[in-house]
Design a protein around this motif. Structure first.
Motif, PDB file in Angstrom:
ATOM      1  N   LEU A  92      -2.297  -3.288   1.081  1.00 56.17           N
ATOM      2  CA  LEU A  92      -2.197  -1.917   0.577  1.00 56.17           C
ATOM      3  C   LEU A  92      -2.015  -1.915  -0.937  1.00 56.17           C
ATOM      4  N   LYS A  93      -1.170  -2.808  -1.438  1.00 52.33           N
ATOM      5  CA  LYS A  93      -0.958  -2.899  -2.883  1.00 52.33           C
ATOM      6  C   LYS A  93      -2.250  -3.289  -3.594  1.00 52.33           C
ATOM      7  N   LYS A  94      -3.016  -4.200  -2.973  1.00 52.70           N
ATOM      8  CA  LYS A  94      -4.295  -4.621  -3.545  1.00 52.70           C
ATOM      9  C   LYS A  94      -5.238  -3.426  -3.704  1.00 52.70           C
ATOM     10  N   HIS A  95      -5.131  -2.479  -2.775  1.00 53.10           N
ATOM     11  CA  HIS A  95      -5.977  -1.283  -2.818  1.00 53.10           C
ATOM     12  C   HIS A  95      -5.304  -0.136  -3.570  1.00 53.10           C
ATOM     13  N   GLY A  96      -4.189  -0.427  -4.247  1.00 52.70           N
ATOM     14  CA  GLY A  96      -3.557   0.547  -5.121  1.00 52.70           C
ATOM     15  C   GLY A  96      -2.715   1.598  -4.430  1.00 52.70           C
ATOM     16  N   ALA A  97      -2.079   1.244  -3.318  1.00 56.20           N
ATOM     17  CA  ALA A  97      -1.271   2.227  -2.599  1.00 56.20           C
ATOM     18  C   ALA A  97       0.006   1.586  -2.078  1.00 56.20           C
ATOM     19  N   ASP A  98       1.021   2.420  -1.893  1.00 57.36           N
ATOM     20  CA  ASP A  98       2.284   1.960  -1.315  1.00 57.36           C
ATOM     21  C   ASP A  98       2.267   2.106   0.202  1.00 57.36           C
ATOM     22  N   LYS A  99       1.512   3.105   0.649  1.00 57.42           N
ATOM     23  CA  LYS A  99       1.457   3.372   2.090  1.00 57.42           C
ATOM     24  C   LYS A  99       0.032   3.733   2.469  1.00 57.42           C
ATOM     25  N   LEU A 100      -0.250   3.635   3.738  1.00 59.15           N
ATOM     26  CA  LEU A 100      -1.609   3.848   4.240  1.00 59.15           C
ATOM     27  C   LEU A 100      -2.112   5.256   3.943  1.00 59.15           C
ATOM     28  N   SER A 101      -1.260   6.251   4.025  1.00 62.94           N
ATOM     29  CA  SER A 101      -1.692   7.631   3.801  1.00 62.94           C
ATOM     30  C   SER A 101      -2.130   7.871   2.351  1.00 62.94           C
ATOM     31  N   SER A 102      -1.815   6.960   1.449  1.00 68.81           N
ATOM     32  CA  SER A 102      -2.213   7.100   0.043  1.00 68.81           C
ATOM     33  C   SER A 102      -3.605   6.542  -0.227  1.00 68.81           C
ATOM     34  N   ILE A 103      -4.179   5.860   0.738  1.00 68.36           N
ATOM     35  CA  ILE A 103      -5.511   5.256   0.567  1.00 68.36           C
ATOM     36  C   ILE A 103      -6.583   6.335   0.674  1.00 68.36           C
ATOM     37  N   ASP A 104      -7.573   6.266  -0.218  1.00 70.63           N
ATOM     38  CA  ASP A 104      -8.698   7.180  -0.180  1.00 70.63           C
ATOM     39  C   ASP A 104      -9.538   6.863   1.060  1.00 70.63           C
ATOM     40  N   PRO A 105      -9.913   7.876   1.857  1.00 68.30           N
ATOM     41  CA  PRO A 105     -10.702   7.626   3.070  1.00 68.30           C
ATOM     42  C   PRO A 105     -11.998   6.858   2.829  1.00 68.30           C
ATOM     43  N   SER A 106     -12.555   6.944   1.634  1.00 67.65           N
ATOM     44  CA  SER A 106     -13.785   6.190   1.354  1.00 67.65           C
ATOM     45  C   SER A 106     -13.513   4.687   1.296  1.00 67.65           C
ATOM     46  N   GLN A 107     -12.245   4.306   1.193  1.00 64.30           N
ATOM     47  CA  GLN A 107     -11.870   2.896   1.115  1.00 64.30           C
ATOM     48  C   GLN A 107     -11.501   2.300   2.480  1.00 64.30           C
ATOM     49  N   TYR A 108     -11.516   3.109   3.530  1.00 66.51           N
ATOM     50  CA  TYR A 108     -11.087   2.626   4.848  1.00 66.51           C
ATOM     51  C   TYR A 108     -11.916   1.442   5.338  1.00 66.51           C
ATOM     52  N   ALA A 109     -13.226   1.486   5.137  1.00 70.05           N
ATOM     53  CA  ALA A 109     -14.082   0.389   5.614  1.00 70.05           C
ATOM     54  C   ALA A 109     -13.729  -0.919   4.910  1.00 70.05           C
ATOM     55  N   ALA A 110     -13.555  -0.858   3.597  1.00 69.00           N
ATOM     56  CA  ALA A 110     -13.199  -2.063   2.840  1.00 69.00           C
ATOM     57  C   ALA A 110     -11.807  -2.544   3.226  1.00 69.00           C
ATOM     58  N   LEU A 111     -10.901  -1.619   3.440  1.00 70.52           N
ATOM     59  CA  LEU A 111      -9.540  -1.972   3.824  1.00 70.52           C
ATOM     60  C   LEU A 111      -9.523  -2.679   5.177  1.00 70.52           C
TER      61      LEU A 111
END
Length: 105
Positions: free
Chosen positions: A78-97
């Motif tokens: 999550l930190k690698k993708h720039g977020a502290d928690k899952l709800s902070s992740i941009d939905p366009s990044q879900y596949a990469a995550l």
């Protein structure tokens, strides 16, 4: 046979011939239109769309992985993708995550 019944029979046969000619014309039209469509340049292949994931699907996968003992790795991810928690992740990044999460296992 009377002249009227003979005339009626000839007219009926003439109508049948006309209908047969119409059917032939329709068949030829269909044949030539499908043949010309076969000779058209095919559209270039498009990229297959990446599967779209919902928040619920990503959360489910993370919960399974967390129960399997990968909690710390998921937090780092999550930190690698720039977020502290899952709800902070941009939905366009879900596949990469999810792809990165699969690499953890």
């Amino acid at each position: 046979m009377s002249k009227m019944s003979e005339l009626s029979q000839v007219l009926s046969e003439l109508k049948d011939c006309g209908q047969t000619l119409m059917n032939i014309a329709d068949s030829l039209t269909e044949l030539f239109s499908s043949t010309s469509a076969d000779h058209e340049t095919p559209a270039p292949p498009t990229e297959e769309p990446k599967p779209a994931y919902s928040f619920v699907e990503v959360r489910k996968k993370f919960a399974e992985m967390s129960r399997a003992g990968h909690t710390d790795a998921l937090k780092d991810l999550l930190k690698k993708h720039g977020a502290d928690k899952l709800s902070s992740i941009d939905p366009s990044q879900y596949a990469a995550l999810l792809a990165d999460a699969e690499a953890i296992q």
